[in-house]
Design an enzyme around this catalytic site. Structure first.
Site, PDB file in Angstrom:
ATOM      1  CG  ASP A  97      -8.222  -0.477   3.507  1.00  0.00           C
ATOM      2  OD1 ASP A  97      -9.176  -1.016   3.189  1.00  0.00           O
ATOM      3  OD2 ASP A  97      -6.880  -0.436   3.689  1.00  0.00           O
TER       4      ASP A  97
ATOM      5  CE  LYS B 261      -3.947  -2.333   2.429  1.00  0.00           C
ATOM      6  NZ  LYS B 261      -4.810  -2.240   3.331  1.00  0.00           N
TER       7      LYS B 261
HETATM    8  P1  NAP Z   1      -0.401  -5.179  11.413  1.00  0.00           P
HETATM    9  O1  NAP Z   1       0.119  -3.809  10.627  1.00  0.00           O
HETATM   10  O2  NAP Z   1       0.465  -6.556  11.394  1.00  0.00           O
HETATM   11  O3  NAP Z   1      -0.581  -4.801  12.809  1.00  0.00           O
HETATM   12  C1  NAP Z   1      -1.135  -5.828  13.607  1.00  0.00           C
HETATM   13  C2  NAP Z   1      -1.324  -5.196  14.944  1.00  0.00           C
HETATM   14  O4  NAP Z   1      -1.979  -6.049  15.890  1.00  0.00           O
HETATM   15  C3  NAP Z   1      -0.229  -4.355  15.817  1.00  0.00           C
HETATM   16  O5  NAP Z   1      -0.554  -3.089  16.514  1.00  0.00           O
HETATM   17  C4  NAP Z   1       0.190  -5.646  16.669  1.00  0.00           C
HETATM   18  O6  NAP Z   1       0.970  -5.195  17.808  1.00  0.00           O
HETATM   19  C5  NAP Z   1      -1.018  -6.153  16.899  1.00  0.00           C
HETATM   20  N1  NAP Z   1      -1.000  -7.731  17.578  1.00  0.00           N
HETATM   21  C6  NAP Z   1      -0.769  -8.795  16.768  1.00  0.00           C
HETATM   22  N2  NAP Z   1      -0.905 -10.017  17.526  1.00  0.00           N
HETATM   23  C7  NAP Z   1      -1.268  -9.465  18.725  1.00  0.00           C
HETATM   24  C8  NAP Z   1      -1.214 -10.017  20.119  1.00  0.00           C
HETATM   25  N3  NAP Z   1      -1.107 -11.243  20.160  1.00  0.00           N
HETATM   26  N4  NAP Z   1      -1.301  -9.511  21.027  1.00  0.00           N
HETATM   27  C9  NAP Z   1      -1.404  -8.120  21.035  1.00  0.00           C
HETATM   28  N5  NAP Z   1      -1.322  -7.257  20.025  1.00  0.00           N
HETATM   29  C10 NAP Z   1      -1.303  -7.902  18.905  1.00  0.00           C
HETATM   30  O7  NAP Z   1      -1.970  -5.738  10.622  1.00  0.00           O
HETATM   31  P2  NAP Z   1      -2.960  -4.749   9.975  1.00  0.00           P
HETATM   32  O8  NAP Z   1      -2.773  -4.641   8.711  1.00  0.00           O
HETATM   33  O9  NAP Z   1      -2.830  -3.581  10.704  1.00  0.00           O
HETATM   34  O10 NAP Z   1      -4.180  -5.556  10.335  1.00  0.00           O
HETATM   35  C11 NAP Z   1      -4.843  -5.763  11.425  1.00  0.00           C
HETATM   36  C12 NAP Z   1      -6.219  -6.330  11.652  1.00  0.00           C
HETATM   37  O11 NAP Z   1      -6.949  -5.658  10.463  1.00  0.00           O
HETATM   38  C13 NAP Z   1      -6.222  -7.740  10.591  1.00  0.00           C
HETATM   39  O12 NAP Z   1      -6.877  -8.610  11.578  1.00  0.00           O
HETATM   40  C14 NAP Z   1      -7.074  -7.486   9.655  1.00  0.00           C
HETATM   41  O13 NAP Z   1      -7.842  -8.666   9.335  1.00  0.00           O
HETATM   42  C15 NAP Z   1      -7.945  -6.338   9.876  1.00  0.00           C
HETATM   43  N6  NAP Z   1      -8.315  -5.642   8.800  1.00  0.00           N
HETATM   44  C16 NAP Z   1      -9.545  -5.549   8.300  1.00  0.00           C
HETATM   45  C17 NAP Z   1      -9.887  -5.019   7.096  1.00  0.00           C
HETATM   46  C18 NAP Z   1     -11.115  -4.991   6.672  1.00  0.00           C
HETATM   47  O14 NAP Z   1     -11.588  -4.492   5.489  1.00  0.00           O
HETATM   48  N7  NAP Z   1     -12.289  -5.320   7.582  1.00  0.00           N
HETATM   49  C19 NAP Z   1      -8.849  -4.219   6.546  1.00  0.00           C
HETATM   50  C20 NAP Z   1      -7.605  -4.150   6.876  1.00  0.00           C
HETATM   51  C21 NAP Z   1      -7.072  -4.774   8.091  1.00  0.00           C
HETATM   52  P3  NAP Z   1       2.540  -4.862  17.809  1.00  0.00           P
HETATM   53  O15 NAP Z   1       2.698  -3.462  17.445  1.00  0.00           O
HETATM   54  O16 NAP Z   1       2.940  -5.052  19.250  1.00  0.00           O
HETATM   55  O17 NAP Z   1       3.170  -6.058  16.993  1.00  0.00           O
END
Ligand code: NAP
Length: 484
Positions: free
Chosen positions: A310, A271
């Site tokens: 998004d 992105k």
């Molecule tokens: P990302 O950039 O990898 O960020 C993940 C976040 O989750 C980070 O803040 C991470 O914390 C935290 N995290 C992951 N595992 C954890 C755990 N076990 N305990 C505590 N914190 C944890 O991912 P992203 O792209 O932002 O996506 C995050 C979520 O959004 C996904 O589940 C995805 O399905 C959802 N999403 C949905 C849509 C939609 O259209 N509905 C669109 C985009 C994303 P740290 O910083 O400490 O690593």
């Protein structure tokens, strides 16, 4: 354009061990809508004249006879005269086409309708730009040709064979029966990738990501194009991480306007690369602040425009469920869990509309950095015990398939929260949403956001209203039954 007048055949390779099983495969291919089959003789346990007769007798579809030697990725490792002898016999018995490798000297080649072939298994495609090269070869072939880039990166060359008037493209009977890496099933070609509707003028759209193999976007957008009667197809475009790979593909697209690419969805990890490729001046203010776009429109003159659908979809899902306008978010206390890509888009949008945002993240320093950039507050996850927020949004992956028993917060924390929005969309109802509903909160699910961003993309590209209900149905079906 050369070759445009002939029909492009959907060819099913048959890799069964016996002629009887192969004949059953022929009938199944016919029933599935194939135009032709390829009998891979090198897969048979025994190849002789009776086997060839059995395969050719009362065949339901035209047959290509292929007896691939090991040196070109096949299974036959016997004597070359024996192999060529079988192909001669197949020709005499009336096989419709004979596949002969290009390294067989001309004087040794059987006569008849010969498909001259070359396979390079050592060179799997490196990026979707290799599929563009295969399409370029088809365009300039001057005679009926098949040009396919193998592997996941080559998907576009398989799907667009018909657009460029190829002799054929290959599709397997079912998963696991592929005769080459990257082959789709015939059902995927026909149902998911709109094979029967593709023509020379078909516009092309696609999703860039890594991985993309499980992306729901092709299913959603192709269904929407079909429903709206748009002459377009949407393909998966796997691009390896890094700006170099991304830019290589964008360069290939600029050199190939005849591919008719009109729009791209962009997902992880590209992105930010997409924003750089489009140029900051070609995106709206919020997308620029977020630093990432997930939607590109390619104008007729080749210029690119970018959007971040998004954040827009997240805001619409939230305010829609609350029955308010985006502007009414001003002054409301919002807790955002997580500080990754999704959190970034949502925090940027919430603060843009003057909500009072607190970020709770496992890695506190990451949360603090994000908060500082957008004028939010940041806390560690332990501070969730003292949560005071009207709206809570989970932007972590906690609770996502397959860890569906997990929740990012204990239920007692939800007392006093009015709206809980989980961006996780698989499963549709996460444990967090279930417990929030039990605690009397209003809930917003990730599917609303996911459908919203896809619908915005459709509208951005086509200028038509998106069939949102249909798109939602496709997502729900995919999440409960992932087969196309
Ligand atoms: P990302 O950039 O990898 O960020 C993940 C976040 O989750 C980070 O803040 C991470 O914390 C935290 N995290 C992951 N595992 C954890 C755990 N076990 N305990 C505590 N914190 C944890 O991912 P992203 O792209 O932002 O996506 C995050 C979520 O959004 C996904 O589940 C995805 O399905 C959802 N999403 C949905 C849509 C939609 O259209 N509905 C669109 C985009 C994303 P740290 O910083 O400490 O690593």
């Amino acid at each position: 354009m050369p070759g445009q007048s002939q029909k492009t055949s959907l060819i099913v390779p048959l890799t069964h061990p016996t002629p009887e099983a192969m004949r059953a495969g022929m009938r199944a291919a016919d029933a599935a809508g194939a135009d032709m089959v390829e009998c891979r003789l090198d897969y048979l346990e025994k190849v002789d004249r009776p086997a060839l007769r059995a395969l050719l007798k009362d065949r339901p579809l035209p047959v290509i006879m292929t007896f691939r030697p090991a040196r070109q990725g096949g299974r036959f490792d016997g004597r070359e005269p024996d192999r060529l002898g079988i192909l001669f016999t197949a020709g005499k018995l009336g096989a419709d086409y004979l596949d002969v490798e290009d390294d067989v000297p001309e004087s040794h080649r059987p006569r008849g309708r010969v498909i001259l072939s070359h396979h390079d298994f050592a060179f799997l495609s490196q990026g979707p730009e290799d599929a563009v090269t295969a399409c370029r070869i088809l365009r300039g072939a001057g005679k009926p040709a098949i040009a396919l880039a193998m592997g996941e990166h080559g998907a576009t060359s398989r799907i667009l064979a018909r657009k460029f008037g190829a002799f054929g493209t290959f599709a397997s009977l079912q998963e696991g029966a592929e005769s080459a890496p990257g082959q789709f099933t015939i059902q995927q070609m026909k149902t998911l990738y709109r094979w029967d509707c593709i023509g020379p003028a078909t516009a092309v759209y696609g999703v860039i990501g890594c991985p993309v193999v499980h992306s729901m976007s092709p299913a959603i957008h192709n269904a929407a194009f079909a429903h709206a009667g748009v002459d377009a197809v949407y393909v998966p475009l796997r691009i390896e991480p890094g700006p170099e790979s991304f830019n290589r593909f964008m360069h290939a697209l600029r050199q190939a306007p005849w591919m008719d690419f009109r729009g791209l969805s962009v997902t992880i990890p590209h992105k930010e690369n997409a924003l750089a490729a489009v140029g900051e001046e070609s995106v709206d203010e919020l997308s620029r602040r977020i630093g990432a776009v997930n939607t590109i429109r390619i104008e007729a003159d080749g210029t690119l425009r970018g959007w971040n659908s998004d954040y827009a979809a997240a805001m619409d899902a939230l305010v829609g469920a609350m029955g308010i306008r985006r502007e009414d978010l001003a002054g409301r206390n919002v807790a955002v869990l997580g500080a990754g890509g999704a959190a970034r888009a949502i925090v940027a949008a919430l603060t843009y509309y003057h909500a009072a945002v607190t970020i709770y993240n496992r890695t506190v320093s990451r949360g603090e950095r994000l908060a500082a950039e957008f004028g939010a507050a940041a806390r560690g996850r332990e501070a969730l015990e003292y949560l005071e927020a009207e709206i809570l949004i989970n932007c972590t992956s906690i609770g996502m398939y397959p860890d569906m028993d997990a929740s990012p917060i204990p239920p007692h924390v939800l007392q006093g929260v009015q709206v809980v929005f989980d961006t996780v969309y698989n499963p549709i109802e996460t444990r967090l949403l279930r417990e929030a509903a039990e605690a009397g909160c209003r809930t917003v699910c990730g599917v609303d956001m996911f459908v919203g961003q896809a619908a915005t993309q459709f509208e951005t590209w086509t200028g038509r209203q998106a069939p949102r209900e249909l798109m939602r149905k496709v997502v729900l079906k995919h999440l409960t039954d992932p087969q196309p």
